[in-house]
Design a protein around this motif. Structure first.
Motif, short mmCIF file in Angstrom:
data_model
loop_
_atom_site.label_atom_id
_atom_site.label_comp_id
_atom_site.label_asym_id
_atom_site.label_seq_id
_atom_site.Cartn_x
_atom_site.Cartn_y
_atom_site.Cartn_z
N UNK A 288 0.85 -1.14 -0.06
CA UNK A 288 0.08 0.07 -0.03
C UNK A 288 0.75 1.25 0.01
N UNK A 289 0.30 2.35 -0.84
CA UNK A 289 1.21 3.60 -1.01
C UNK A 289 2.51 3.69 -1.45
N UNK A 290 2.76 2.58 -1.93
CA UNK A 290 4.14 2.46 -2.68
C UNK A 290 4.43 3.63 -3.74
N UNK A 291 5.57 4.22 -3.60
CA UNK A 291 5.85 5.32 -4.52
C UNK A 291 5.20 6.69 -4.23
N UNK A 292 4.15 6.88 -3.40
CA UNK A 292 3.37 7.86 -3.47
C UNK A 292 4.23 9.28 -3.38
N UNK A 293 5.28 9.20 -2.54
CA UNK A 293 6.32 10.51 -2.31
C UNK A 293 6.48 10.94 -3.60
N UNK A 294 6.55 10.09 -4.58
CA UNK A 294 7.21 10.92 -5.72
C UNK A 294 6.28 11.47 -6.81
N UNK A 295 4.86 11.48 -6.31
CA UNK A 295 3.92 12.09 -6.95
C UNK A 295 3.93 13.65 -6.72
N UNK A 296 3.73 14.42 -8.06
CA UNK A 296 3.48 15.96 -7.97
C UNK A 296 2.17 16.17 -7.69
N UNK A 297 2.03 16.12 -6.27
CA UNK A 297 0.66 16.34 -5.75
C UNK A 297 0.12 17.89 -6.29
N UNK A 298 1.09 18.81 -6.22
CA UNK A 298 0.51 20.16 -6.25
C UNK A 298 0.27 20.10 -7.81
N UNK B 251 -6.75 13.43 1.46
CA UNK B 251 -6.58 12.06 1.25
C UNK B 251 -4.97 11.69 0.95
N UNK B 252 -4.31 10.58 1.13
CA UNK B 252 -2.93 10.16 0.71
C UNK B 252 -3.06 10.12 -0.71
N UNK B 253 -1.68 10.33 -1.32
CA UNK B 253 -1.53 10.34 -2.79
C UNK B 253 -2.01 9.25 -3.46
N UNK B 254 -1.79 8.03 -2.81
CA UNK B 254 -2.19 6.93 -3.67
C UNK B 254 -3.97 6.79 -3.82
N UNK B 255 -4.47 7.19 -2.72
CA UNK B 255 -5.93 7.11 -2.86
C UNK B 255 -6.46 8.37 -3.67
N UNK B 256 -5.64 9.46 -3.61
CA UNK B 256 -6.17 10.36 -4.42
C UNK B 256 -6.07 10.03 -6.07
#
Length: 224
Positions: free
Chosen positions: A133-143, A168-173
């Motif tokens: 779960x949530x693997x690699x979500x820190x690399x997402x450009x959320x902005x 919402x966490x990046x993966x879920x979003x």
């Protein structure tokens, strides 16, 4: 298998699964997909999945570009298996259910079966990362993702719960926005097959930006 199943790796899933071909449908790991089941062959599929105990259904898109038989279209090679986590009887012969995505799979071969619904031998090992779960979500450009979402909502006169989105966490979003996006089978398949969450978000951003640019130049009405 316990009722609240937790799958820790590819080896815990069966090699043969029933598949539900549905154009434009995108299920992703840990995403929720509502389904309204009314065709007799798919009602039988749900009954069999419940009876067998695994409660797993493979969601996959028909590949119209390579199909010769409209009644039995070719399938894309990649889909996502989901577990039936909610089910209700409608009272008029339908099932109203929710699938929760478990992991993507690669079709090894479609089997010749006696059931009215289709079944495939599949490989989950190519997508072993889906079980984390949530693997690699820190690399997402959320902005960038939120900016294009805001532009999309404004262009289509839509409103959302921004408080919920921002929490919402990046993966879920990313996965929820990809699954709900109004794009076609090709775009949905590209997001499904993305090698990681960062790439999936980038595809979603690029497709949305192209859609917005097209609407600005053509004067097309907003998505309903």
């Amino acid at each position: 298998m316990p009722i609240n199943a937790e799958y820790r790796g590819p080896g815990e899933l069966p090699e043969v699964i029933p598949v539900f071909p549905l154009p434009g449908a995108l299920l992703l790991p840990r995403g929720q997909m509502p389904l309204n089941i009314f065709e007799p062959r798919y009602l039988a599929m749900i009954d069999d999945a419940l009876r067998d105990g695994h409660r797993l259904i493979g969601m996959i898109q028909p590949d119209a570009a390579h199909s010769q038989k409209e009644a039995r279209p070719a399938l894309f090679r990649i889909g996502c298996v989901g577990r039936i986590t909610q089910l209700a009887e409608s009272g008029d012969g339908r099932y109203i259910l929710e699938l929760t995505g478990v992991a993507r799979f690669k079709v090894v071969e479609e089997l010749t079966v006696q059931t009215a619904y289709r079944q495939c031998k599949v490989d989950f090992f190519s997508f072993a990362g889906d079980f984390t779960a949530r693997k690699g979500e820190d690399a997402v450009d959320r902005k960038a993702l939120l900016e294009v979402l805001a532009d999309f909502l404004e262009a289509n006169n839509l409103k959302v719960d921004w408080e919920g989105i921002e929490s919402a966490p990046n993966e879920a979003l990313v996965n929820a926005l990809a699954m709900m996006s109004p794009y076609g089978p090709a775009e949905k398949q590209a997001m499904l097959e993305a090698p990681d969450l960062k790439t999936r978000a980038e595809i979603l951003i690029a497709v949305t930006e192209m859609d917005l640019a097209k609407k600005r130049t053509s004067g097309d009405p907003p998505v309903q």
